[in-house]
Design a protein around this motif. Structure first.
Motif, PDB file in Angstrom:
ATOM      1  N   ASN A 121     -46.716 -22.629   1.526  1.00  0.00           N
ATOM      2  CA  ASN A 121     -47.077 -23.846   0.791  1.00  0.00           C
ATOM      3  C   ASN A 121     -45.850 -24.743   0.574  1.00  0.00           C
ATOM      4  OD1 ASN A 121     -47.685 -24.584  -2.617  1.00  0.00           O
ATOM      5  ND2 ASN A 121     -48.798 -25.523  -0.941  1.00  0.00           N
ATOM      6  N   LYS A 122     -45.492 -25.500   1.629  1.00  0.00           N
ATOM      7  CA  LYS A 122     -44.261 -26.303   1.605  1.00  0.00           C
ATOM      8  C   LYS A 122     -44.271 -27.338   0.488  1.00  0.00           C
ATOM      9  CE  LYS A 122     -45.658 -27.286   5.765  1.00  0.00           C
ATOM     10  NZ  LYS A 122     -45.541 -27.508   7.184  1.00  0.00           N
ATOM     11  N   GLU A 123     -45.505 -27.788   0.098  1.00  0.00           N
ATOM     12  CA  GLU A 123     -45.604 -28.845  -0.918  1.00  0.00           C
ATOM     13  C   GLU A 123     -44.944 -28.422  -2.234  1.00  0.00           C
ATOM     14  OE1 GLU A 123     -48.110 -27.666   0.969  1.00  0.00           O
ATOM     15  OE2 GLU A 123     -49.304 -29.317   1.799  1.00  0.00           O
ATOM     16  N   VAL A 146     -42.231 -19.147   5.350  1.00  0.00           N
ATOM     17  CA  VAL A 146     -43.217 -18.766   6.371  1.00  0.00           C
ATOM     18  C   VAL A 146     -43.366 -19.887   7.397  1.00  0.00           C
ATOM     19  CG1 VAL A 146     -45.724 -18.450   6.692  1.00  0.00           C
ATOM     20  CG2 VAL A 146     -44.502 -17.118   4.950  1.00  0.00           C
ATOM     21  N   ASP A 147     -43.151 -21.125   6.962  1.00  0.00           N
ATOM     22  CA  ASP A 147     -43.238 -22.263   7.887  1.00  0.00           C
ATOM     23  C   ASP A 147     -42.388 -21.911   9.116  1.00  0.00           C
ATOM     24  OD1 ASP A 147     -44.109 -24.732   8.582  1.00  0.00           O
ATOM     25  OD2 ASP A 147     -43.155 -25.803   6.927  1.00  0.00           O
ATOM     26  N   SER A 148     -42.949 -22.054  10.303  1.00  0.00           N
ATOM     27  CA  SER A 148     -42.294 -21.482  11.491  1.00  0.00           C
ATOM     28  C   SER A 148     -40.887 -22.056  11.726  1.00  0.00           C
ATOM     29  CB  SER A 148     -43.166 -21.703  12.732  1.00  0.00           C
ATOM     30  OG  SER A 148     -43.427 -23.073  12.879  1.00  0.00           O
ATOM     31  N   GLU A 149     -40.719 -23.358  11.451  1.00  0.00           N
ATOM     32  CA  GLU A 149     -39.403 -23.982  11.668  1.00  0.00           C
ATOM     33  C   GLU A 149     -38.360 -23.369  10.727  1.00  0.00           C
ATOM     34  OE1 GLU A 149     -42.229 -25.433  11.130  1.00  0.00           O
ATOM     35  OE2 GLU A 149     -42.627 -26.696  12.872  1.00  0.00           O
ATOM     36  N   HIS A 150     -38.772 -23.198   9.478  1.00  0.00           N
ATOM     37  CA  HIS A 150     -37.837 -22.715   8.467  1.00  0.00           C
ATOM     38  C   HIS A 150     -37.580 -21.229   8.630  1.00  0.00           C
ATOM     39  CE1 HIS A 150     -39.691 -26.442   7.407  1.00  0.00           C
ATOM     40  NE2 HIS A 150     -38.615 -26.729   6.691  1.00  0.00           N
ATOM     41  N   MET A 213     -46.192 -36.665   9.124  1.00  0.00           N
ATOM     42  CA  MET A 213     -45.794 -36.389   7.738  1.00  0.00           C
ATOM     43  C   MET A 213     -45.427 -34.918   7.592  1.00  0.00           C
ATOM     44  SD  MET A 213     -45.098 -37.168   4.723  1.00  0.00           S
ATOM     45  CE  MET A 213     -45.726 -38.690   4.036  1.00  0.00           C
ATOM     46  N   ASN A 214     -46.094 -34.066   8.374  1.00  0.00           N
ATOM     47  CA  ASN A 214     -45.756 -32.637   8.276  1.00  0.00           C
ATOM     48  C   ASN A 214     -44.264 -32.427   8.519  1.00  0.00           C
ATOM     49  OD1 ASN A 214     -46.319 -29.800   8.044  1.00  0.00           O
ATOM     50  ND2 ASN A 214     -46.037 -29.684  10.249  1.00  0.00           N
ATOM     51  N   LYS A 215     -43.727 -33.108   9.519  1.00  0.00           N
ATOM     52  CA  LYS A 215     -42.287 -32.934   9.796  1.00  0.00           C
ATOM     53  C   LYS A 215     -41.458 -33.532   8.666  1.00  0.00           C
ATOM     54  CE  LYS A 215     -42.196 -30.921  12.609  1.00  0.00           C
ATOM     55  NZ  LYS A 215     -42.265 -29.430  12.677  1.00  0.00           N
ATOM     56  N   LEU A 217     -42.351 -33.646   5.499  1.00  0.00           N
ATOM     57  CA  LEU A 217     -42.382 -32.674   4.398  1.00  0.00           C
ATOM     58  C   LEU A 217     -41.441 -31.515   4.726  1.00  0.00           C
ATOM     59  CD1 LEU A 217     -46.262 -32.490   3.673  1.00  0.00           C
ATOM     60  CD2 LEU A 217     -44.552 -33.871   2.471  1.00  0.00           C
ATOM     61  N   GLU A 218     -41.362 -31.165   6.003  1.00  0.00           N
ATOM     62  CA  GLU A 218     -40.492 -30.043   6.395  1.00  0.00           C
ATOM     63  C   GLU A 218     -39.008 -30.389   6.272  1.00  0.00           C
ATOM     64  OE1 GLU A 218     -43.627 -27.762   9.338  1.00  0.00           O
ATOM     65  OE2 GLU A 218     -41.824 -28.607  10.227  1.00  0.00           O
ATOM     66  N   VAL A 219     -38.670 -31.664   6.462  1.00  0.00           N
ATOM     67  CA  VAL A 219     -37.276 -32.084   6.261  1.00  0.00           C
ATOM     68  C   VAL A 219     -36.906 -31.861   4.787  1.00  0.00           C
ATOM     69  CG1 VAL A 219     -35.743 -34.112   6.190  1.00  0.00           C
ATOM     70  CG2 VAL A 219     -37.233 -33.741   8.180  1.00  0.00           C
TER      71      VAL A 219
HETATM   72 MG    MG Z   1     -44.095 -25.987  10.390  1.00  0.00          MG
END
Ligand code: MG
Ligand code: NDP
Length: 380
Positions: A121-123, A146-150, A213-215, A217-219
């Motif tokens: 839950n990146k939010e 868990v977010d794959s990038e992170h 926006m997903n990216k 939020l990931e930044v």
């Molecule tokens: Mg991701």
């Protein structure tokens, strides 16, 4: 044996988490699961995993579930029920797999208990990163992304010194509209936006991928997880989604983590870290992939990505405004009430009109989320 509580077990990450746990019955035990309203799937999960506690946000669905289940399982309901599951049950790891702002308060309860949070839950980090990371330090809790990038960056940083990081490179698939002109956004349909080329995910994050926006939020998520400023977080489009992200060090060396686009691997890593567990997941076959390509993102076309960088640079409550406006705009788009091209415009308006606060408290963040939701709901 680690006891696991899954918030949002009926969603895409929740179901994948159960797929991982099913592979390792000797390592992990499900002690609690929660849903918004999908009690049919929750009931199946209860029958298979036999948790001690369940929570359903929708109060009438919670009542319906109580009638259907003839057992001693504790069933909590409402928003408080979900928070209470995180506060009062006995677990070692919380998997944060709810979507949006709703994940924030229960995650904070788990942090205050000093637990490991496997965070999808990146939010939660986007809206209250400063408060959340402060509490993690205060209560000796642990966030494993868990977010794959992170997860990729986390894996690249094992054994490294954060001070020697020159930048992190977040890869982005570019979503379904990577090769479309900006003019296409005027009439892009819900069906087209939900048609992600590489990943099968919940509807909200799939639309966020289409707007990029997903990216964004990931930044912001990366900023809080790894303590790096916006200038050291770069986005590179990599349409194959095999390189999940990279870290570049001050000697110029780049480390990357690769794998198939399948969330089971980062979920398992967050559960088992620092151990790596053997599994039967499909292996990456590089010759069948053949080509890796990379592009700079088009910030003019994907305005949401620019707005997220701006919100990160503004700091304070700006990422909370960005997130709440995005959540309501995406909901409206999914209901056919606004055009795809209006999503970024609404977020821009919210960021310009709602008062900026430099150091919001948790109560200020909750209030800011509400004000922004009301503003977007009533203005568009
Ligand atoms: Mg991701
Ligand atoms: P889904 O929409 O598939 O699932 C969300 C889960 O949370 C469901 O169990 C849902 O219940 C529950 N839920 C939704 N709203 C509420 C609420 N207000 N209160 C309580 N429970 C609620 O989402 P995803 O699994 O796709 O995503 C979950 C999170 O993980 C998001 O933050 C997303 O950004 C992140 N993420 C997801 C990835 C993916 O591959 N899916 C990849 C990386 C990150 P119900 O089933 O009843 O709706």
């Amino acid at each position: 044996m680690k006891k696991v509580l899954i918030l949002g077990s009926t969603g895409s990450i929740g179901v994948n988490s159960l797929n991982v746990i099913r592979e390792h019955p000797d390592k992990f035990q499900v002690v609690g699961i929660t849903t918004n309203s999908n009690i049919e799937l929750l009931e199946q999960q209860i029958n298979e995993f036999n948790p001690k506690i369940v929570a359903v946000k929708d109060v009438s669905q919670a009542k319906a579930l109580k009638k259907r289940l003839n057992s001693s399982i504790e069933i909590l309901s409402g928003e408080d029920g979900i928070i209470n599951a995180a506060l009062n049950s006995d677990y070692d790891i919380l998997i944060g797999a709810m979507v949006g702002f709703s994940g924030l308060l229960p995650t904070i309860e788990a942090i205050k208990k000093g637990k490991r949070i496997a965070l999808a839950n990146k939010e939660t980090l986007v809206v209250a990163g400063e408060i959340v990371t402060g509490l993690v330090a205060e209560f000796s809790a642990e966030i494993i992304p868990v977010d794959s990038e992170h997860s990729a960056i986390y894996q690249c940083l094992v054994g490294e010194n954060l001070e020697e990081v020159e930048k992190i490179i977040l890869t982005a698939s570019g979503g379904p509209f990577l090769n479309k002109d900006k003019s296409f956004f005027e009439n892009a349909t819900v069906e087209e936006a939900l048609n992600h080329p590489n990943w099968k995910m919940g509807n909200k994050i799939t639309i966020d991928s289409a707007t990029m926006m997903n990216k964004g939020l990931e930044v912001i998520e990366a900023h809080w997880l790894f303590g790096l400023p916006a200038e050291k977080i770069e986005v590179v489009v990599h349409p194959q989604s095999i390189i999940h992200s990279m870290v570049q060090f001050q000697d110029g060396s780049i480390k990357a983590q690769l794998g198939l686009p399948d969330m089971k691997l980062p979920i398992q890593y967050a559960l088992s870290f620092p151990e790596r567990l053997n599994n039967n997941f499909t292996r990456t076959n590089l010759p069948s992939i053949k080509t890796f390509t990379f592009f700079e993102p088009d910030f003019d076309k994907f305005e949401c990505l620019s707005l997220a960088y701006q919100a990160l640079r503004s700091g304070g409550n700006a990422p909370c405004i960005l997130n709440a406006a995005n959540e309501i705009a995406v909901e409206k788009f999914l209901l056919g009430k606004i055009k795809f091209s209006e999503i970024s415009k609404i977020i821009y308006e919210a960021l310009s009109k709602i008062e900026h606060q430099k150091s919001p408290s948790l109560d200020d963040i909750i209030e800011c989320d509400k004000i922004t939701r009301d503003f977007v709901t009533n203005s568009f």
